[in-house]
Design an enzyme around this catalytic site. Structure first.
Site, PDB file in Angstrom:
ATOM      1  N   LYS A 193       0.978  -1.148   0.140  1.00 33.07           N
ATOM      2  CA  LYS A 193      -0.131   0.133  -0.118  1.00 33.07           C
ATOM      3  C   LYS A 193       0.871   1.071  -0.077  1.00 33.07           C
ATOM      4  CE  LYS A 193      -1.900   2.664   3.154  1.00 33.07           C
ATOM      5  NZ  LYS A 193      -2.010   3.889   2.404  1.00 33.07           N
ATOM      6  N   GLU A 269       9.976   1.214  10.717  1.00 37.33           N
ATOM      7  CA  GLU A 269      10.956   2.252  10.606  1.00 37.33           C
ATOM      8  C   GLU A 269      10.322   3.595  10.884  1.00 37.33           C
ATOM      9  OE1 GLU A 269      12.460   5.263   9.534  1.00 37.33           O
ATOM     10  OE2 GLU A 269      12.500   4.943   7.402  1.00 37.33           O
ATOM     11  N   CYS A 303      12.479  11.839   8.076  1.00 34.64           N
ATOM     12  CA  CYS A 303      12.751  10.974   9.180  1.00 34.64           C
ATOM     13  C   CYS A 303      14.112  11.175  10.281  1.00 34.64           C
ATOM     14  CB  CYS A 303      12.286   9.618   9.472  1.00 34.64           C
ATOM     15  SG  CYS A 303      13.269   8.624   8.302  1.00 34.64           S
ATOM     16  N   GLU A 403       8.776  15.221  16.755  1.00 34.67           N
ATOM     17  CA  GLU A 403       8.967  15.052  15.473  1.00 34.67           C
ATOM     18  C   GLU A 403       8.288  16.136  14.739  1.00 34.67           C
ATOM     19  OE1 GLU A 403      10.385  12.119  12.088  1.00 34.67           O
ATOM     20  OE2 GLU A 403       8.442  11.807  12.986  1.00 34.67           O
TER      21      GLU A 403
END
Length: 503
Positions: A193, A269, A303, A403
């Site tokens: 996906k 991850e 990231c 983040e």
């Protein structure tokens, strides 16, 4: 017959046409979703609709899993040797190389990143990754374990079977290749996906995968939402392994669904709040240039972004002045035409992401941090945010702890190594970190003490297909890339053969 998306690129750096189906790709064919519904794909540069793609449902996940399982049992898995898998992966890398400009233009159109970055970084990394795992395909092997002369004992590294993969929107094609490369090299079949925000390069890749010779059902692509398709993949009883790249919040949900269903193998991850440590003895100009790259590459949507910039007190003022000047130049001297030859920073990927970043910026202002640069949007069309720098922060501020995933950096003063190591490790994340010092002993000593899966010395954001990548703490589970990633997609079987024992 599924609809076709066609786009004519007429830009200063690329002129050409791209055309492909916008359906789901199941069992080697493009098909409509079971409910016949579609998803709008938005151009982040303008905020307007680029095209519509088929919307998959949990029914389509079932269909794709059945197709993948049939392929695994008949035309893939243990039915195709490593040399055959290597040949197809090598062909896929070649086809990607032949279509490198088209894929770069599509990535820029869909994600908003500049054509130059897509052409010179994203797509080459994706090609190298597929080619790297083509080299591994015929080198998957077990071991013979010595027991005694009356027994032969050995291990086999077998493909798991049908694996689910969910990829993010920040590096769409790169993340796709990180997932499919080791999975295909080891003989697995895939249900993948892509992000509903950025499905275009993944859809184009379906045609290249087919052209490379992979049998129907080996690779299946479902465009859909995480709450439906992603959830169905994570909880599917016939999917034995799932790999997810995205936020820590969603990673928790994936892990929970995997545990509650069939305890499927999980690779995650996830996010990062990465420390970039610049010591007094660093090459200042180089440290500034790398810090700009670490903060604003891919519009800060990485990231690994070095968004916590720790600068030692002896050079803090000079660094801040130069860093601010260079960051301001991105805004002042570069055109916002993401296809322009000198463009650097494009828009954020979506209105949701734009609003989220602006919310973080407002929280920094509200909590008393100083805005040295930026802190506002650029223009009135699309989702552009100016490079933003905060100082005078405290460790408890949201902009320091969470983040942001945007072009926002905080510059923090530190005094000595003990101080900066403590501050750098004071985070729930542990994905990456960087250290700048011309004293290699100091740099390595600090790097070794940082709780992060990757530590760069005198550079940032360096990625190679043969180097493992992954996080400590809440930044993930398992490793991608390199030989390490192969273990994610194989099951180890021990075989013991009796040669002489009698009961």
């Amino acid at each position: 017959m599924t609809p076709t998306f066609t786009h004519d690129f007429n830009t200063p750096v690329y002129k050409g046409k791209s055309s492909f189906s916008t359906g789901l790709y199941i069992n080697g064919k493009f098909v409509e979703g079971s409910d016949g519904t579609t998803i709008d794909v938005i151009n982040p540069t303008t905020g307007k609709i680029t095209t519509r793609v088929a919307e998959a449902t949990s029914k389509d996940v079932d269909i794709a899993v059945d197709a993948a399982q049939k392929a695994f049992d008949t035309t893939w898995g243990l039915n195709v040797g490593g040399a055959g898998r290597a040949k197809m992966l090598g062909k896929l890398a070649q086809l990607m190389e032949e279509h490198q400009q088209e894929l770069s233009a599509l990535e820029s159109l869909n994600n908003g990143k500049t054509f130059s970055w897509a052409m010179n970084a994203d797509i080459p990394i994706a090609i190298e990754t597929i080619r790297y795992y083509a080299g591994w395909a015929d080198k998957i092997h077990g071991q013979v374990q010595e027991t005694d002369e009356k027994k032969l004992t050995y291990s086999r590294h077998e493909p798991i079977g049908v694996v689910g993969q969910i990829i993010p929107w920040n590096f769409p094609l790169v993340m796709m290749t990180w997932k499919i490369g080791p999975a295909l090299a080891t003989g697995n079949c895939i249900v993948l996906k892509p992000s509903e925000f950025t499905p275009l390069t993944a859809l184009r890749m379906c045609e290249l995968i087919q052209e490379a010779g992979f049998p129907p059902g080996v690779f299946n692509l479902l465009t859909g939402y995480g709450s439906t398709v992603g959830a169905a993949i994570a909880s599917h009883m016939k999917i034995e392994k799932i790999a997810f790249t995205g936020s820590t919040l969603v990673g928790r949900k994936v892990m929970e669904a995997a545990a509650k269903s069939n305890l499927k193998n999980v690779t995650l991850e996830l996010g990062g709040k990465n420390a970039n440590i610049i010591c007094n003895d660093a090459d200042l100009d180089q440290a500034v240039s790398w810090a700009v790259h670490g903060s604003y590459w891919n519009h800060g949507q990485a990231c690994t972004a070095g968004s916590r910039i720790f600068v030692q007190s002896g050079i803090y003022d000079e660094f801040l002045a130069k860093f601010t000047e260079k960051s301001r130049a991105l805004k002042a001297s570069k055109t916002w035409d993401k296809y322009g030859p000198d463009s650097y920073q494009g828009p954020q990927v979506s209105k949701n992401q734009f609003d989220r970043i602006m919310g973080f910026i407002q929280s920094g202002k509200d909590q008393g941090a100083t805005v040295v640069l930026g802190g506002d949007r650029n223009g009135t069309e699309g989702y552009f945010i100016n490079p933003t720098i905060f100082t005078d922060t405290t460790p408890d501020m949201k902009i320091v702890q969470e983040e942001i995933f945007g072009p926002v950096g905080v510059v923090i003063k530190f005094e000595d190594e003990e101080d900066v190591v403590q501050q750098a490790n004071d985070s729930p994340f542990g994905l990456a970190a960087a250290v700048f010092s011309q004293n290699i002993t100091r740099a390595l000593t600090i790097a070794h003490r940082l709780k992060a899966g990757t530590a760069w010395v005198n550079c940032v954001n360096q990625i190679h297909p043969n180097v493992p990548f992954g996080g400590f703490k809440q930044s993930g589970i398992g490793r991608e890339l390199g030989e390490y990633a192969l273990a994610n997609y194989t099951a180890v079987k021990a075989v013991q053969v009796n040669l002489g024992y009698v009961m």
